[in-house]
Design an enzyme around this catalytic site. Sequence first.
Site, short mmCIF file in Angstrom:
data_model
loop_
_atom_site.label_atom_id
_atom_site.label_comp_id
_atom_site.label_asym_id
_atom_site.label_seq_id
_atom_site.Cartn_x
_atom_site.Cartn_y
_atom_site.Cartn_z
N ASP A 12 38.64 34.47 38.78
CA ASP A 12 37.73 35.07 39.73
C ASP A 12 37.44 36.50 39.26
OD1 ASP A 12 36.48 35.60 42.39
OD2 ASP A 12 38.25 36.87 42.64
N ASP A 14 35.69 39.47 41.60
CA ASP A 14 35.89 40.48 42.64
C ASP A 14 37.29 40.38 43.24
OD1 ASP A 14 33.30 41.81 42.76
OD2 ASP A 14 32.53 39.88 43.47
N ASP A 171 42.16 35.98 44.06
CA ASP A 171 42.82 36.83 45.06
C ASP A 171 42.57 36.36 46.48
OD1 ASP A 171 40.02 37.72 44.64
OD2 ASP A 171 40.53 39.15 46.23
#
Length: 228
Positions: A12, A14, A171
């Site tokens: 990922d 961001d 995250d």
Amino acid sequence: MTASDAPLAVFDVDGTLVDSRASIHAGACDAARVLGLPEPSYDRVRQIVGLTLDKALHVLEPQLTMAELAEFVAAFQKSFRDRYDAGHEEPLYDGVMDTLRLLKRDGWKLAIATGQNSRGVARNLARPEWSDLFLSAHCASDGPGKPDPSMLLAAMHRNGATPQRTVMIGDTSHDMLMAMNAKVTGQGVGWGFHTVEEQIAAGAAHVATDFPDLEAALNRFASVALAA
């Protein structure tokens, strides 16, 4: 390790590689003001990160009509364009480049799966330090967003990887649910938008506390994957 049996690490962006917490919250506040809405708290905004933008903003303000939602999305995008036109660039987390270069050196295949659109992906891939790292990048513009498994399935297909030799590093709970839906291992990180508890509840096998901890977790994954 040969190219055919190399494990695939799908990252990922961001909250995992790029620290965009302040700019995403600011964009949501800018867009809210355009529509005359109260500025959302950071805690509300952080929970929608990872979803495609229209879905994320609909979750944030579910009372909006479709026309109002379209205006909200456009205002959010304008806020980001204005910020980048003024020279803003989100910083990488400390330790990102050391870990990515280490994985590349050790023979890992690297890819990206992000809720950003194709413009955001292109902007990030234009970073000089990322020029030779990632074999493929998959984003919300390509089809269904997280937690649908489409991006991960496309990454595996593009890079000749099996679910058993693929790990999704992110995250948010959206990343972990996408991993579960694609039947791959979900590896969380503890420095982004969602809490450790939220990621574990969504199926994370482990949530790293820092980049050395992430490297150790990926080494454990590779040992098991290559022995299978």
